[in-house]
Motif scaffolding. Sequence first.
Motif, short mmCIF file in Angstrom:
data_model
loop_
_atom_site.label_atom_id
_atom_site.label_comp_id
_atom_site.label_asym_id
_atom_site.label_seq_id
_atom_site.Cartn_x
_atom_site.Cartn_y
_atom_site.Cartn_z
N ALA A 18 0.84 -1.20 0.00
CA ALA A 18 0.00 0.00 0.00
C ALA A 18 0.88 1.26 0.00
N ARG A 19 1.95 1.22 0.77
CA ARG A 19 2.85 2.37 0.79
C ARG A 19 3.53 2.55 -0.56
N ARG A 20 3.87 1.41 -1.18
CA ARG A 20 4.50 1.49 -2.50
C ARG A 20 3.55 2.14 -3.51
N ASN A 26 6.96 4.70 -10.69
CA ASN A 26 8.28 5.31 -10.89
C ASN A 26 8.59 6.40 -9.86
N PRO A 27 8.46 6.09 -8.58
CA PRO A 27 8.61 7.13 -7.55
C PRO A 27 10.04 7.66 -7.46
N THR A 28 10.15 8.95 -7.18
CA THR A 28 11.46 9.51 -6.86
C THR A 28 11.86 9.06 -5.46
N ARG A 29 13.12 9.27 -5.10
CA ARG A 29 13.56 8.93 -3.76
C ARG A 29 12.78 9.77 -2.73
N GLY A 119 24.08 -5.13 -1.08
CA GLY A 119 23.16 -4.02 -1.34
C GLY A 119 21.72 -4.46 -1.20
N LEU A 120 20.83 -3.47 -1.11
CA LEU A 120 19.39 -3.72 -0.99
C LEU A 120 18.75 -3.30 -2.31
N ALA A 121 18.10 -4.25 -2.98
CA ALA A 121 17.57 -3.98 -4.32
C ALA A 121 16.30 -3.13 -4.29
N ASP A 122 15.50 -3.26 -3.22
CA ASP A 122 14.20 -2.59 -3.19
C ASP A 122 14.35 -1.15 -2.71
N PRO A 123 13.98 -0.16 -3.56
CA PRO A 123 14.12 1.25 -3.17
C PRO A 123 13.31 1.60 -1.92
N LEU A 124 12.17 0.92 -1.73
CA LEU A 124 11.35 1.22 -0.55
C LEU A 124 12.03 0.69 0.72
N ASP A 125 12.67 -0.47 0.61
CA ASP A 125 13.45 -0.97 1.76
C ASP A 125 14.56 0.02 2.12
N ARG A 126 15.21 0.56 1.11
CA ARG A 126 16.28 1.53 1.38
C ARG A 126 15.72 2.78 2.04
N ALA A 127 14.56 3.25 1.56
CA ALA A 127 13.95 4.45 2.15
C ALA A 127 13.56 4.17 3.61
N ASP A 128 13.04 2.96 3.87
CA ASP A 128 12.66 2.60 5.24
C ASP A 128 13.89 2.56 6.14
#
Length: 137
Positions: A18-20, A26-29, A119-128
């Motif tokens: 849901a957050r994604r 194509n979300p920005t950082r 590295g962490l492939a998922d951009p949302l994981d990195r943002a979290d």
Amino acid sequence: MLLLLVMASSCSAGDKEARRRAAGSNPTRAALARVADASHGRSIFSRCAACHTIGKGAPDAAGPNLYGIMGSPVAHNSSRFGYTDALRRAGGVWTEDRMDRWLTSPQRFVPGTSMGFPGLADPLDRADLVAYLKTQG
Ligand code: HEC
């Protein structure tokens, strides 16, 4: 906004999707940062904890202590740690952008670093994870 706050306050797998969606296609950082969930980031940090402590004043392990890392100069967070020349030469401070690139692939961002993490492939994981790091300092 209220909806985003409510969604960001828990961290089940469905909630992550849901957050994604809330971040758009194509979300920005920055868009991911707005839906980031520090409590999910805390659970991702368990992968970092194999090599890093994050408590204030905690000893270094295989990697340097990370308390207060966001905004601090690169390769200076621990005065005792033996950083590689590669990381020392990177210079600058740990902004959210740089941390995101580092966590995507440490070896690509700083060739020759001794951080043995793919590295962490998922951009949302990195943002979290970045949201969690910001709470520790
Ligand atoms: C296998 C061990 C290992 C794992 C797992 C690991 N790291 Fe590291 N990390 C290191 C080492 C070693 C260094 C020092 C690298 C150098 O000097 O080139 C480092 C350096 C860093 C730095 C730079 C610190 C500074 O003072 O500038 C950050 C930030 C960092 N790691 C974050 C993380 C995060 C977040 C994770 C989890 C996603 C993680 N690391 C996972 C070993 C690890």
